[in-house]
Enzyme design. Structure first.
Site, PDB file in Angstrom:
ATOM      1  N   GLY A  88     -27.763 -12.155 -12.971  1.00 16.52           N
ATOM      2  CA  GLY A  88     -27.922 -13.274 -12.047  1.00 16.52           C
ATOM      3  C   GLY A  88     -29.327 -13.805 -11.863  1.00 16.52           C
ATOM      4  CD  GLU A 130     -30.312  -8.755  -6.959  1.00 18.74           C
ATOM      5  OE1 GLU A 130     -29.925  -9.744  -7.625  1.00 18.74           O
ATOM      6  OE2 GLU A 130     -29.596  -7.759  -6.790  1.00 18.74           O
ATOM      7  CG  ASP A 131     -28.259 -13.065  -8.265  1.00 20.93           C
ATOM      8  OD1 ASP A 131     -28.440 -12.001  -7.642  1.00 20.93           O
ATOM      9  OD2 ASP A 131     -27.227 -13.269  -8.932  1.00 20.93           O
ATOM     10  CG  ASP A 189     -22.498 -10.826  -0.187  1.00 19.56           C
ATOM     11  OD1 ASP A 189     -22.479 -11.330   0.936  1.00 19.56           O
ATOM     12  OD2 ASP A 189     -21.463 -10.638  -0.850  1.00 19.56           O
ATOM     13  CE  LYS A 227     -22.897 -15.240  -0.305  1.00 19.42           C
ATOM     14  NZ  LYS A 227     -21.624 -14.744  -0.854  1.00 19.42           N
ATOM     15  CG  PHE A 246     -18.227 -16.440  -4.309  1.00 18.12           C
ATOM     16  CD1 PHE A 246     -18.579 -15.101  -4.226  1.00 18.12           C
ATOM     17  CD2 PHE A 246     -18.218 -17.052  -5.555  1.00 18.12           C
ATOM     18  CE1 PHE A 246     -18.909 -14.381  -5.359  1.00 18.12           C
ATOM     19  CE2 PHE A 246     -18.549 -16.342  -6.697  1.00 18.12           C
ATOM     20  CZ  PHE A 246     -18.889 -15.000  -6.601  1.00 18.12           C
ATOM     21  CB  VAL A 247     -23.092 -19.973  -3.772  1.00 21.08           C
ATOM     22  CG1 VAL A 247     -22.934 -20.559  -2.386  1.00 21.08           C
ATOM     23  CG2 VAL A 247     -23.945 -18.707  -3.719  1.00 21.08           C
ATOM     24  CG  ASP A 255     -21.079 -14.078 -12.314  1.00 24.80           C
ATOM     25  OD1 ASP A 255     -21.875 -13.563 -11.499  1.00 24.80           O
ATOM     26  OD2 ASP A 255     -20.057 -13.498 -12.714  1.00 24.80           O
ATOM     27  NE  ARG A 263     -23.770 -14.597 -15.562  1.00 26.38           N
ATOM     28  CZ  ARG A 263     -23.808 -13.711 -14.563  1.00 26.38           C
ATOM     29  NH1 ARG A 263     -24.612 -13.906 -13.545  1.00 26.38           N
ATOM     30  NH2 ARG A 263     -23.063 -12.626 -14.588  1.00 26.38           N
TER      31      ARG A 263
HETATM   32  P1  IMP Z   1     -24.292  -7.115  -2.518  1.00 24.90           P
HETATM   33  O1  IMP Z   1     -24.378  -5.739  -3.119  1.00 24.90           O
HETATM   34  O2  IMP Z   1     -23.064  -7.293  -1.669  1.00 24.90           O
HETATM   35  O3  IMP Z   1     -25.557  -7.522  -1.776  1.00 24.90           O
HETATM   36  O4  IMP Z   1     -24.034  -8.129  -3.690  1.00 24.90           O
HETATM   37  C1  IMP Z   1     -24.966  -8.447  -4.600  1.00 24.90           C
HETATM   38  C2  IMP Z   1     -24.364  -8.964  -5.872  1.00 24.90           C
HETATM   39  O5  IMP Z   1     -23.057  -9.519  -5.679  1.00 24.90           O
HETATM   40  C3  IMP Z   1     -25.226 -10.081  -6.404  1.00 24.90           C
HETATM   41  O6  IMP Z   1     -26.254  -9.588  -7.224  1.00 24.90           O
HETATM   42  C4  IMP Z   1     -24.218 -10.942  -7.103  1.00 24.90           C
HETATM   43  O7  IMP Z   1     -24.021 -10.494  -8.435  1.00 24.90           O
HETATM   44  C5  IMP Z   1     -22.933 -10.758  -6.335  1.00 24.90           C
HETATM   45  N1  IMP Z   1     -22.727 -11.815  -5.323  1.00 24.90           N
HETATM   46  C6  IMP Z   1     -22.762 -11.718  -3.987  1.00 24.90           C
HETATM   47  N2  IMP Z   1     -22.507 -12.890  -3.394  1.00 24.90           N
HETATM   48  C7  IMP Z   1     -22.338 -13.773  -4.390  1.00 24.90           C
HETATM   49  C8  IMP Z   1     -22.053 -15.190  -4.437  1.00 24.90           C
HETATM   50  O8  IMP Z   1     -21.915 -15.888  -3.430  1.00 24.90           O
HETATM   51  N3  IMP Z   1     -21.956 -15.729  -5.680  1.00 24.90           N
HETATM   52  C9  IMP Z   1     -22.106 -15.022  -6.827  1.00 24.90           C
HETATM   53  N4  IMP Z   1     -22.375 -13.716  -6.847  1.00 24.90           N
HETATM   54  C10 IMP Z   1     -22.482 -13.092  -5.626  1.00 24.90           C
HETATM   55 MG    MG Z   2     -22.403 -11.249 -10.344  1.00 25.42          MG
END
Ligand code: IMP
Ligand code: MG
Length: 179
Positions: free
Chosen positions: A43, A98-99, A102, A130, A151-152, A158, A164
């Protein structure tokens, strides 16, 4: 015609302006330090490519690829390192790029993992945050944009590996979730 995914949340112009500001801030904060940027694949590939061109101090770049177990729109927090760093970060000033953060589980895992390698400093930069979804607490030093719990896709992000390459960040319309 551009591929469609849903309504634009953050335009390419907004991303460019904010990325420039972040690059300038990082350049000020890390002046005279031993900066290693660690971008998280897949990402983070577009964000780091743009951000690095606004970093005006000596810096090195490396990549980690992680795959998190979960369904298509939610990570489980169980992370597997698919590609590890090539550089040694011991005693160096590491900035993880990071992208999106969440729940925070992925970055929490990475942070704890990198910490054991004894960098001099360890900070996080994310394009998108987020904050309402946070489960695992982690301090993020640089945030591009705080966004709602939607969800973006696009600009590296992706849905099931699609979208992407879109130049802006869009809210994924359920109509495009069929794949
Ligand atoms: P976390 O572990 O819940 O913080 O999620 C992180 C990972 O989930 C990111 O690196 C993304 O790959 C994916 N992710 C979380 N939210 C989104 C979204 O809105 N769009 C796309 N990928 C997401
Ligand atoms: Mg992903």
């Amino acid at each position: 015609m551009e591929e469609e995914a849903g309504e634009v949340l953050i335009s390419r112009e907004q991303i460019e302006k904010r990325t420039r500001e972040l690059g300038e801030e990082i350049s000020r904060d890390y002046k005279g330090k031993d900066l290693v940027c660690v971008a998280i694949l897949r990402g983070g590939f577009i964000f780091i490519a743009d951000l690095c061109r606004y970093i005006k101090i000596p810096a090195q770049f490396d990549f980690m690829a992680v795959s998190s177990y979960g369904n298509r729109t939610q990570s489980s927090g169980v992370v597997r390192i698919v590609k590890d760093l090539d550089v040694n970060i011991r005693g160096r000033d590491v900035l993880v790029v990071e992208d999106i953060v969440d729940t925070g589980r992925t970055i929490r895992y990475l942070h704890d993992n990198l910490r054991t390698r004894e960098p001099k400093s360890l900070e996080i930069c994310t394009l998108l945050d987020k904050p309402k979804e946070r489960i695992a607490q982690v301090k993020i030093k640089y945030v591009g944009f705080c966004i709602p719990s939607k969800f973006v896709v696009g600009y590296g992000l992706d849905y099931a590996e699609d979208y992407r390459h879109l130049p802006d960040v869009r809210i994924l319309d359920p109509e495009y979730c069929q794949s």
